[in-house]
Write an enzyme that holds these catalytic residues in place. Structure first.
Site, PDB file in Angstrom:
ATOM      1  N   GLU A 122       0.850  -1.198   0.000  1.00  0.00           N
ATOM      2  CA  GLU A 122       0.000   0.000   0.000  1.00  0.00           C
ATOM      3  C   GLU A 122       0.883   1.244   0.000  1.00  0.00           C
ATOM      4  O   GLU A 122       2.096   1.163   0.222  1.00  0.00           O
ATOM      5  CB  GLU A 122      -0.943   0.000   1.220  1.00  0.00           C
ATOM      6  CG  GLU A 122      -2.000  -1.091   1.127  1.00  0.00           C
ATOM      7  CD  GLU A 122      -3.060  -1.014   2.224  1.00  0.00           C
ATOM      8  OE1 GLU A 122      -2.906  -0.212   3.157  1.00  0.00           O
ATOM      9  OE2 GLU A 122      -4.042  -1.768   2.124  1.00  0.00           O
ATOM     10  N   HIS A 144      -8.791   9.943   3.002  1.00  0.00           N
ATOM     11  CA  HIS A 144      -8.444   8.858   2.093  1.00  0.00           C
ATOM     12  C   HIS A 144      -8.632   9.356   0.664  1.00  0.00           C
ATOM     13  O   HIS A 144      -9.657   9.957   0.357  1.00  0.00           O
ATOM     14  CB  HIS A 144      -9.324   7.635   2.352  1.00  0.00           C
ATOM     15  CG  HIS A 144      -8.760   6.391   1.750  1.00  0.00           C
ATOM     16  ND1 HIS A 144      -8.770   6.157   0.399  1.00  0.00           N
ATOM     17  CD2 HIS A 144      -8.129   5.333   2.306  1.00  0.00           C
ATOM     18  CE1 HIS A 144      -8.182   4.993   0.159  1.00  0.00           C
ATOM     19  NE2 HIS A 144      -7.773   4.476   1.304  1.00  0.00           N
ATOM     20  N   ARG A 188      -0.766   8.836   1.578  1.00  0.00           N
ATOM     21  CA  ARG A 188      -2.152   9.274   1.360  1.00  0.00           C
ATOM     22  C   ARG A 188      -2.338  10.775   1.251  1.00  0.00           C
ATOM     23  O   ARG A 188      -3.131  11.243   0.444  1.00  0.00           O
ATOM     24  CB  ARG A 188      -3.003   8.807   2.535  1.00  0.00           C
ATOM     25  CG  ARG A 188      -3.352   7.406   2.393  1.00  0.00           C
ATOM     26  CD  ARG A 188      -4.242   6.943   3.485  1.00  0.00           C
ATOM     27  NE  ARG A 188      -4.383   5.516   3.256  1.00  0.00           N
ATOM     28  CZ  ARG A 188      -4.956   4.676   4.060  1.00  0.00           C
ATOM     29  NH1 ARG A 188      -5.458   5.111   5.189  1.00  0.00           N
ATOM     30  NH2 ARG A 188      -5.042   3.411   3.753  1.00  0.00           N
ATOM     31  N   HIS A 248     -11.277  10.072   6.682  1.00  0.00           N
ATOM     32  CA  HIS A 248     -11.108   8.628   6.856  1.00  0.00           C
ATOM     33  C   HIS A 248     -10.670   8.214   8.255  1.00  0.00           C
ATOM     34  O   HIS A 248     -11.260   7.342   8.862  1.00  0.00           O
ATOM     35  CB  HIS A 248     -10.067   8.157   5.837  1.00  0.00           C
ATOM     36  CG  HIS A 248      -9.841   6.680   5.830  1.00  0.00           C
ATOM     37  ND1 HIS A 248     -10.858   5.783   5.650  1.00  0.00           N
ATOM     38  CD2 HIS A 248      -8.705   5.943   5.972  1.00  0.00           C
ATOM     39  CE1 HIS A 248     -10.371   4.549   5.679  1.00  0.00           C
ATOM     40  NE2 HIS A 248      -9.071   4.623   5.894  1.00  0.00           N
ATOM     41  N   ARG A 298      -1.097   9.038   9.073  1.00  0.00           N
ATOM     42  CA  ARG A 298      -0.987   7.592   9.333  1.00  0.00           C
ATOM     43  C   ARG A 298      -0.520   6.835   8.089  1.00  0.00           C
ATOM     44  O   ARG A 298      -1.051   7.036   6.996  1.00  0.00           O
ATOM     45  CB  ARG A 298      -2.349   7.067   9.754  1.00  0.00           C
ATOM     46  CG  ARG A 298      -2.416   5.583   9.940  1.00  0.00           C
ATOM     47  CD  ARG A 298      -3.814   5.177  10.326  1.00  0.00           C
ATOM     48  NE  ARG A 298      -4.741   5.333   9.239  1.00  0.00           N
ATOM     49  CZ  ARG A 298      -5.358   4.329   8.614  1.00  0.00           C
ATOM     50  NH1 ARG A 298      -5.150   3.091   8.994  1.00  0.00           N
ATOM     51  NH2 ARG A 298      -6.196   4.548   7.629  1.00  0.00           N
TER      52      ARG A 298
HETATM   53  C1  FAD Z   1     -13.852   1.886   5.399  1.00  0.00           C
HETATM   54  C2  FAD Z   1     -12.623   1.780   6.274  1.00  0.00           C
HETATM   55  C3  FAD Z   1     -11.557   0.992   5.883  1.00  0.00           C
HETATM   56  C4  FAD Z   1     -10.418   0.890   6.687  1.00  0.00           C
HETATM   57  N1  FAD Z   1      -9.400   0.061   6.294  1.00  0.00           N
HETATM   58  C5  FAD Z   1      -8.333  -0.086   7.116  1.00  0.00           C
HETATM   59  C6  FAD Z   1      -7.293  -1.011   6.804  1.00  0.00           C
HETATM   60  O1  FAD Z   1      -7.355  -1.711   5.810  1.00  0.00           O
HETATM   61  N2  FAD Z   1      -6.244  -1.125   7.651  1.00  0.00           N
HETATM   62  C7  FAD Z   1      -6.141  -0.367   8.786  1.00  0.00           C
HETATM   63  O2  FAD Z   1      -5.160  -0.496   9.507  1.00  0.00           O
HETATM   64  N3  FAD Z   1      -7.117   0.507   9.112  1.00  0.00           N
HETATM   65  C8  FAD Z   1      -8.209   0.656   8.318  1.00  0.00           C
HETATM   66  N4  FAD Z   1      -9.192   1.520   8.671  1.00  0.00           N
HETATM   67  C9  FAD Z   1      -9.084   2.210   9.966  1.00  0.00           C
HETATM   68  C10 FAD Z   1      -9.376   1.210  11.080  1.00  0.00           C
HETATM   69  O3  FAD Z   1     -10.423   0.358  10.683  1.00  0.00           O
HETATM   70  C11 FAD Z   1      -9.776   1.901  12.353  1.00  0.00           C
HETATM   71  O4  FAD Z   1      -8.882   2.919  12.654  1.00  0.00           O
HETATM   72  C12 FAD Z   1      -9.795   0.946  13.523  1.00  0.00           C
HETATM   73  O5  FAD Z   1     -10.535  -0.183  13.177  1.00  0.00           O
HETATM   74  C13 FAD Z   1     -10.363   1.637  14.737  1.00  0.00           C
HETATM   75  O6  FAD Z   1     -10.720   0.675  15.695  1.00  0.00           O
HETATM   76  P1  FAD Z   1     -11.392   1.153  17.045  1.00  0.00           P
HETATM   77  O7  FAD Z   1     -11.775  -0.088  17.759  1.00  0.00           O
HETATM   78  O8  FAD Z   1     -10.541   2.129  17.709  1.00  0.00           O
HETATM   79  O9  FAD Z   1     -12.704   1.954  16.580  1.00  0.00           O
HETATM   80  P2  FAD Z   1     -14.007   1.385  15.896  1.00  0.00           P
HETATM   81  O10 FAD Z   1     -13.739   0.117  15.218  1.00  0.00           O
HETATM   82  O11 FAD Z   1     -14.605   2.474  15.088  1.00  0.00           O
HETATM   83  O12 FAD Z   1     -14.961   1.079  17.142  1.00  0.00           O
HETATM   84  C14 FAD Z   1     -15.526   2.122  17.900  1.00  0.00           C
HETATM   85  C15 FAD Z   1     -16.658   1.538  18.717  1.00  0.00           C
HETATM   86  O13 FAD Z   1     -17.127   2.505  19.657  1.00  0.00           O
HETATM   87  C16 FAD Z   1     -18.530   2.529  19.645  1.00  0.00           C
HETATM   88  N5  FAD Z   1     -18.987   3.822  20.156  1.00  0.00           N
HETATM   89  C17 FAD Z   1     -18.786   5.057  19.636  1.00  0.00           C
HETATM   90  N6  FAD Z   1     -19.372   5.989  20.400  1.00  0.00           N
HETATM   91  C18 FAD Z   1     -19.951   5.337  21.442  1.00  0.00           C
HETATM   92  C19 FAD Z   1     -20.729   5.751  22.557  1.00  0.00           C
HETATM   93  N7  FAD Z   1     -21.071   7.032  22.770  1.00  0.00           N
HETATM   94  N8  FAD Z   1     -21.176   4.816  23.411  1.00  0.00           N
HETATM   95  C20 FAD Z   1     -20.895   3.499  23.215  1.00  0.00           C
HETATM   96  N9  FAD Z   1     -20.184   3.055  22.160  1.00  0.00           N
HETATM   97  C21 FAD Z   1     -19.707   3.960  21.294  1.00  0.00           C
HETATM   98  C22 FAD Z   1     -18.869   2.247  18.195  1.00  0.00           C
HETATM   99  O14 FAD Z   1     -20.209   1.860  18.037  1.00  0.00           O
HETATM  100  C23 FAD Z   1     -17.863   1.135  17.908  1.00  0.00           C
HETATM  101  O15 FAD Z   1     -18.328  -0.098  18.404  1.00  0.00           O
HETATM  102  C24 FAD Z   1     -10.342   1.625   7.885  1.00  0.00           C
HETATM  103  C25 FAD Z   1     -11.414   2.422   8.281  1.00  0.00           C
HETATM  104  C26 FAD Z   1     -12.554   2.503   7.485  1.00  0.00           C
HETATM  105  C27 FAD Z   1     -13.696   3.360   7.930  1.00  0.00           C
END
Ligand code: FAD
Length: 507
Positions: free
Chosen positions: A134, A261, A307, A368, A403
């Site tokens: 990537e 992105h 990016r 993103h 990032r």
């Molecule tokens: C389309 C897309 C593709 C991506 N592809 C990649 C990739 O290929 N490789 C990579 O490294 N990264 C990628 N990313 C980034 C990566 O997915 C995220 O940065 C990472 O998964 C974040 O994980 P997290 O658990 O911190 O947050 P999230 O997975 O977003 O989880 C957050 C959680 O908090 C909950 N929440 C939010 N507010 C509240 C509240 N007030 N009360 C209770 N619960 C709440 C949400 O419902 C969710 O369950 C991508 C992101 C997107 C959007």
């Protein structure tokens, strides 16, 4: 300027409550969010005590579930963690915290091996991990699963493990409004010297407002993409975690660094589905309407430049050619092999009548990844005692100003598990019973008019896209601050009774 002395803008809790009238739940560790960071930290913490995960929507509503590209780690004999570190520092534009980068990336390979053991079926090529490339990476080091469904595969395995944990419970559709601190008052005084996070106030449609008392709280509430009109993020990414930590007085860092992105599907009526960087990694070209492959005019790494470079180049090229979007050309990769490698993207394109083997795919940049967040060290400790943070909600210094692709899922695993362990070990070290605190809070009454929340959200997202997007100017930022300060007066003085209102206030 936003009038920071306005008590409405400094509201400590979103709603008024009387502690003794609410339901009370007790746990050792409360984890807010059910993405990969929340799940990984909860699994780790549950080795030490009782854990509750509270998540505001369904179990798979997260950025994690939608991740496509994969996880970055130096797994090839021709690659090395130090090369991965060098690429990460370069992409971070000199603002990364180098020791954090080195420690996280040194552990990346072990965490991927652990995920394989736990059951994530990463894609293989002749018995070895199939490593993709990537933007910004100098080697093939992206581990992926089911082609472009890496996030789903990873989350499913973590969810399964979490649900089997005897000391771990998941409350879905449980909206966390605010972190509870043991002192009342207005932020930042509330979370200032001496205050401690002791759990959270939650809302569930069936049970109403409740207090979850916790000896440690882990904030893993994800990102903030919904602040911008164009975003790859699902609707849950409304910056709730950053907002509640701010109200509680925790330190917030680097919030200006939203990563855009470069390539999301740009078709009227579609959500802005990501066209993963891995598509360019596999040989997809960026072309304009005339078919000119323009990235080489902007950077020596062409389509595989970092990016931020590709996003800015696309904007410049659109301005120079008067276009509203550019295109990804994958026709030369072959329809069948594209569909096999990128089944989700292929399906999304076909839903809008685009056949990647024959047609150009229209793309445009979109918000993103939130690089900033609640400042946390490598073990998840924040400035607010009792509160830890990991994942996209945290700012650990790993990403600097930008990032490197696929470093966030890697971060989520490495630092999610460290954060969970820190919380768990603290329980063991303290050995102190949980004393419930009956806190009351009364917001000042407001009798101003009711609001069209959808309009507020759309207006905010539009102004953010126009003025706080990829290219920013001081005058536009100052104008935006004024606009948001004005809106804040009549949005933040209200008390809402459902998540739509709370999300609008958090945004
Ligand atoms: C389309 C897309 C593709 C991506 N592809 C990649 C990739 O290929 N490789 C990579 O490294 N990264 C990628 N990313 C980034 C990566 O997915 C995220 O940065 C990472 O998964 C974040 O994980 P997290 O658990 O911190 O947050 P999230 O997975 O977003 O989880 C957050 C959680 O908090 C909950 N929440 C939010 N507010 C509240 C509240 N007030 N009360 C209770 N619960 C709440 C949400 O419902 C969710 O369950 C991508 C992101 C997107 C959007």
């Amino acid at each position: 300027m936003v009038p920071t002395d306005d008590p409405f803008l400094q509201r400590r809790y979103l709603v008024s409550f009387e502690g003794h009238r609410l339901g009370h739940i007790f746990t050792d560790v409360l984890v807010i969010g059910c993405g990969a960071a929340g799940l990984r930290s909860a699994i780790e913490a549950s080795q030490f005590g009782e854990v509750i995960i509270a998540t505001k929507d369904g179990l798979t509503e997260s950025n994690s579930y939608h991740a496509q590209g994969g996880l970055a780690a130096a797994m090839d004999s021709a690659d090395s963690p130090s090369a991965h570190v060098a690429d990460t520092l370069r992409a971070g534009c000199g603002l990364s915290d180098e020791p954090v980068v080195a420690e996280v990336l040194a552990d990346a390979g072990d965490h991927i091996r652990q995920m394989r053991q736990w059951g994530v079926a990463f894609d293989e090529d002749r018995g070895r991990l199939d490593l993709g490339r990537e933007g910004g990476h100098s080697a093939n080091r992206i581990v992926h699963a089911a082609g472009d469904a890496t996030g789903q595969m990873l989350t499913d395995v973590l969810l399964d493990r979490a649900q089997q944990g005897p000391r771990l419970k998941i409350f879905d559709n449980c909206f966390v409004l605010d972190l509870l601190t043991d002192r009342a008052g207005l932020a930042p005084v509330a979370g200032g010297p001496g205050a401690r996070c002791v759990g959270a106030i939650t809302f569930h449609e069936r049970y109403g407002l409740q207090v979850i008392h916790a000896r440690r709280t882990i904030l893993a509430a994800g990102g903030a993409g919904m602040l911008w009109r164009e975003t790859t993020n699902p609707p849950v990414a409304t910056a709730d975690g950053i907002a509640m930590a701010f109200r509680a007085g925790a330190e917030i860092a680097d919030a200006e660094f939203m990563q855009f992105h470069p390539t999301t599907l740009y078709v009227a009526g579609s959500t802005r589905s990501l066209i993963s960087e891995a598509v360019r990694g596999e040989g997809g070209y960026l072309v304009d309407r005339a078919g000119h492959r323009f990235m080489a005019d902007y950077h020596e790494m062409a389509e595989l430049a970092p990016r931020d470079v590709v996003s800015r180049a696309i904007l410049d090229h659109m301005a120079a050619t008067g276009a509203t979007n550019v295109y990804i050309d994958v026709r030369h990769l072959g329809a069948d092999s594209f569909a096999q490698r990128f089944p989700q993207i292929d399906r999304q394109c076909r839903e809008f009548g685009i056949s990647p083997g024959e047609d150009l795919i229209p793309v445009h940049p979109a918000a993103h990844y939130m690089i900033g967040g609640v400042r946390a060290d490598i073990d998840g400790q924040t400035s607010l005692p009792g509160l830890l943070a990991c994942g996209e909600a945290a700012a650990t210094g790993l990403h600097g100003a930008n990032r490197l692709a696929s470093n966030s899922l890697t971060e989520v695993l490495v630092l999610g598990s460290r954060c969970g362990r820190t919380a768990g070990e603290a329980l063991a070290a303290e050995d102190e019973a949980l004393t419930p605190r009956m806190i009351d809070w009364q917001n000042p009454h407001s009798d101003r008019t009711s609001l069209d929340l959808a309009d507020i959200r759309n207006s905010l997202r539009s102004v953010m896209w126009r003025n706080v997007g990829i290219v920013r100017r001081g005058s536009r930022l100052a104008e935006t601050l004024e606009i948001i300060g004005f809106w804040g007066h009549y949005v933040l003085d209200k008390e809402f009774y459902d998540p739509a209102g709370w999300e609008a206030q958090n945004i």
